[in-house]
Write an enzyme that holds these catalytic residues in place. Structure first.
Site, mmCIF file in Angstrom:
data_model
loop_
_atom_site.group_PDB
_atom_site.id
_atom_site.type_symbol
_atom_site.label_atom_id
_atom_site.label_comp_id
_atom_site.label_asym_id
_atom_site.label_seq_id
_atom_site.Cartn_x
_atom_site.Cartn_y
_atom_site.Cartn_z
ATOM 1 N NE ARG A 118 105.903 48.799 60.670
ATOM 2 C CZ ARG A 118 106.268 49.658 59.737
ATOM 3 N NH1 ARG A 118 107.184 50.563 59.996
ATOM 4 N NH2 ARG A 118 105.714 49.617 58.539
ATOM 5 C CD GLU A 157 102.634 54.759 58.361
ATOM 6 O OE1 GLU A 157 102.564 53.523 58.352
ATOM 7 O OE2 GLU A 157 102.782 55.426 57.325
ATOM 8 C CB CYS A 163 93.832 45.508 71.662
ATOM 9 S SG CYS A 163 94.388 44.556 73.089
ATOM 10 C CD GLU A 312 106.962 57.118 56.802
ATOM 11 O OE1 GLU A 312 106.626 56.230 55.991
ATOM 12 O OE2 GLU A 312 106.966 56.946 58.028
ATOM 13 C CD1 TRP A 320 105.613 49.076 51.625
ATOM 14 C CD2 TRP A 320 103.464 49.012 51.014
ATOM 15 N NE1 TRP A 320 105.171 50.375 51.527
ATOM 16 C CE2 TRP A 320 103.854 50.365 51.161
ATOM 17 C CE3 TRP A 320 102.149 48.730 50.629
ATOM 18 C CZ2 TRP A 320 102.993 51.428 50.930
ATOM 19 C CZ3 TRP A 320 101.287 49.790 50.410
ATOM 20 C CH2 TRP A 320 101.714 51.118 50.563
ATOM 21 C CD GLU A 360 109.852 49.015 56.134
ATOM 22 O OE1 GLU A 360 110.585 49.699 56.877
ATOM 23 O OE2 GLU A 360 108.646 49.262 55.931
ATOM 24 C CE LYS A 361 116.857 41.221 52.391
ATOM 25 N NZ LYS A 361 115.694 40.748 53.180
ATOM 26 C CG PHE A 362 114.848 44.201 48.405
ATOM 27 C CD1 PHE A 362 116.185 44.392 48.072
ATOM 28 C CD2 PHE A 362 114.433 42.928 48.773
ATOM 29 C CE1 PHE A 362 117.091 43.336 48.091
ATOM 30 C CE2 PHE A 362 115.320 41.865 48.791
ATOM 31 C CZ PHE A 362 116.662 42.066 48.456
#
Ligand code: GLA
Ligand code: ZN
Length: 685
Positions: A118, A157, A163, A312, A320, A360-362
């Protein structure tokens, strides 16, 4: 004192909620109903929706699916709740990457990235811009009059990561032609390209991959900020057209170095930011809290004191960092009230509910995989929500400090890229935070600004390591001091101009006259070495005895300035280490070395007293406890915050502070448990 309007006048209360991904639960609609029940139970009132939903909203090119979003928007409205509705550009759908490779970034080695991840689209790609405008137009038209629509959350974010595709390189060269008036000679001069035969003879030769050309690398960073803002404006245009009354924001990342938020802030209606500090990874949690307060101050100052959104933070752990410790009981509440204390009108989380899969499940969430409300985290969130319900009067209030610290993005870029004098441990941000720490402990509010801000509202202006001076800054500081202001700066100041060309004629360059010194050389020390400095007696600046100095030691010659401390060792023993120069009605201090915390505490405690700078509470606070204030001019809202795990009793007998969370009684002795926080109020004196 002015009170700012609520973020959206439609809801003049604290926003409390989090990032929510109903599109991950489309096949289990019962989850959505359960989420509404839990949301009310947790005293939440908003959900940030659709942040990464492009694949669900436009599963095939031009074929939109808004059914699931209609459902959730409707359900929120039915429950008197609101949506912070996102545009989906933070992550692109696979069909787009496959059909239009140009939307994917190109690495420095010229390789087009794979699809995935992302926050990695090309900012220049006309196709990506066109696709964003198309879907944002659909969103804006569809929900323009929706009762649940409260704030636009544009993308997510944004980063300034480079690039190197041909489109981006061409755009950069175009940007340069504009900046340098199509004059390549001028560019070559400003970039000092005669060095190593780097002279460019055609614009097409410029490729920003050479870190030895400092002027170019600075411009490349500036370009990326401008390019990101331009992208943001392009994708926000349909929102502004169809929903002019709905505030537009994008979530910043604190002191993230990749984008200059001072420039970006002008383009958003309300500042919002994402906050992920690391507590419990060292003995002194409160030092982390000082840095958090510093960053909150930046976010309040980005729009001249206007309250911002805490878009957030994690209600529990993140996933992370190398080690992700649980937040200790109470920490969540004190952190939430800290952000309110510094000017946030929202407390929002990443994330509402943990997903079952993905990386991000944890990550902490209000609702854990167990799926119910009987968890510690859920209870702590509920408790924060309960407190926020009592703080309506705080909405829109701000603070007008008498002290400011300059923390400047471009200055950081220039310091970080400089080769020498010490390439390790330059620590611009931690140094600025260290200069702020005494004020935090003394309950003195502080603004954190950049060098382009107006200095006139302040009594005390602190600019650690002011390496870069953009045009006019030195003159404005002189003007500030001449008019009675007090200015403090340090080693490594007044070195280079806005293109990182050194000032000829002796450092600190254009500040030399004001400071009344010449910095001839800068010595640097190994990590375990120190220099000793000693206060001259009697000392008019509150210094006494000896202090340790580390890493950076300027060797200076007073040229009219008075010496306040001298080096005691090293080959420059006997030379001035701290000076003050009277200039017009004010004073300018030079701190020549990176001195220890006791020095900073003695020095700034004295300044606070001498300049009569007002503290939020008069009583001395234990180390690790602070008091911060917001006011509407007739009342002051005072936040007592304990960032230690120990309980403390605070003497507030001189303050006439009333309990804002309870029955309004006067609190003379405040019992603050470990990680405790209390909101109090009083009439202005
Ligand atoms: C960022 C992102 C979120 C999420 C969190 C995790 O702030 O915006 O989508 O990834 O980090 O901490
Ligand atoms: Zn590109």
């Amino acid at each position: 004192m002015k009170r700012f309007p609520p973020i959206n006048p439609k809801f003049p209360h604290f926003l409390h909620g989090g990032d929510y991904n109903p599109d991950q639960w489309i096949k289990t609609p019962e989850i959505r109903d359960e989420d509404m029940r839990l949301m009310k139970l947790a005293n939440c009132n908003t959900m940030s929706i659709g942040i990464f939903s492009w694949a669900s909203l436009e599963p095939e090119e031009g074929k939109y699916e808004f059914g699931w979003l209609d459902d959730i928007m409707g359900t929120l409205a039915d429950n008197n709740a609101f949506a912070v509705l996102a545009t989906p550009s933070g992550a692109k759908p696979a069909w787009m990457s496959a059909k239009y490779p140009e939307v994917r970034r190109v690495t420095v080695d010229g390789i087009r990235e794979h699809h995935g991840g992302r926050h990695n689209h090309c900012r220049t790609s006309p196709v990506y811009r066109e696709k964003c405008v198309a879907i944002n137009t659909e969103l804006a038209r569809r929900y323009r009059n929706h009762p649940a629509l409260l704030v636009w959350h544009v993308s997510n974010e944004y980063n300034g990561d480079p690039c190197y595709c041909e489109l981006c390189l061409a755009a950069f060269r175009q940007w340069l032609r504009k900046k340098y008036d199509d004059d390549l000679d001028q560019l070559n001069h400003e970039w000092w390209t005669a060095f190593w035969s780097h002279t460019f003879t055609d614009w097409s030769q410029i490729t920003p991959v050479d870190p030895s050309i400092h002027g170019m690398m600075l411009d490349w960073k500036r370009f990326r900020t401008d390019q990101t803002i331009d992208f943001f404006k392009t994708e926000s245009a349909p929102l502004r057209e169809y929903t002019p009354g709905v505030p537009v924001t994008t979530n910043f990342m604190g002191t993230y170095p990749g984008l200059d938020y001072w420039k970006f802030a002008a383009a958003v209606d309300v500042v919002s930011w994402d906050h992920y500090p690391s507590y419990h990874d060292r003995d002194d949690d409160w030092k982390q809290a000082v840095e958090a307060s510093f960053t909150h101050n930046i976010n309040r100052c980005l729009k001249g004191g206007r309250p911002y959104m805490q878009m957030e933070c994690s209600p529990g752990v993140v996933n992370w960092k190398p080690i992700n410790k649980l937040k200790r009981p109470g920490l969540h509440r004190v952190e939430a009230l800290q952000c309110v204390a510094h000017g946030a009108d929202t407390v929002q989380y990443f994330q509402w509910r943990k997903g079952r899969g993905g990386c991000e499940k944890f990550h902490g969430a209000v609702v854990d995989h167990c799926g119910h409300e009987h968890t510690r985290v859920f209870r702590e969130v509920t408790d924060v929500g309960k407190t926020l319900l009592k703080l309506d009067a705080v909405i829109g209030t701000t603070v007008t400090p008498e002290t400011a610290v300059i923390y400047d993005w471009e200055n950081r870029w220039a310091i970080d890229q400089a080769a020498g004098p010490r390439n390790k441990g330059k620590n611009y941000l931690p140094t600025c935070v260290a200069h702020y720490r005494t004020f935090w402990n003394a309950a003195v509010p502080v603004d954190v600004i950049n060098m382009d801000c107006d200095f006139t509202p302040y009594k005390l202006l602190i600019a650690p390591m002011l390496y870069m001076l953009r045009p006019g800054v030195a003159e404005r500081i002189e003007h500030f001091v001449a008019g009675g202001g007090t200015f403090v700066t340090t080693y490594l100041s007044g070195i280079a101009n806005e293109n990182d060309l050194c000032f000829p004629g002796g450092f600190p360059g254009p500040l030399r006259r004001l400071l009344g010194i010449w910095a001839e050389e800068t010595d640097v020390l190994y990590d375990d070495e120190k220099a000793i400095i000693e206060a001259v007696e009697p000392n008019p600046a509150g210094l006494s005895g000896r202090y340790d100095a580390r890493m950076f030691c300027d060797i200076i010659h007073p040229e009219g300035a008075r010496t306040l401390a001298v080096y005691k060792n090293q080959f420059y023993a006997g030379k001035a280490a701290v000076t003050v120069n009277t200039f017009g009605k004010g004073k300018a201090y030079y701190i020549a070395a990176r001195n220890d915390d006791r020095f900073l505490s003695d020095f700034y405690t004295h300044q606070i007293r001498q300049l009569g700078i007002r503290a939020t509470v008069q009583s001395a606070l234990p180390t690790g406890v602070t008091a911060q204030v917001r006011t509407d001019g007739s009342r002051e809202f005072v936040f007592l915050l304990n960032f230690t795990r120990d309980a403390h009793v605070i003497d507030l007998s001189a303050e006439r502070l009333r309990d804002m969370e309870g029955t309004g009684e006067i609190i003379a002795r405040l019992q603050l448990p470990g990680y405790g926080a209390k909101v109090l109020v009083r009439d202005c004196r």
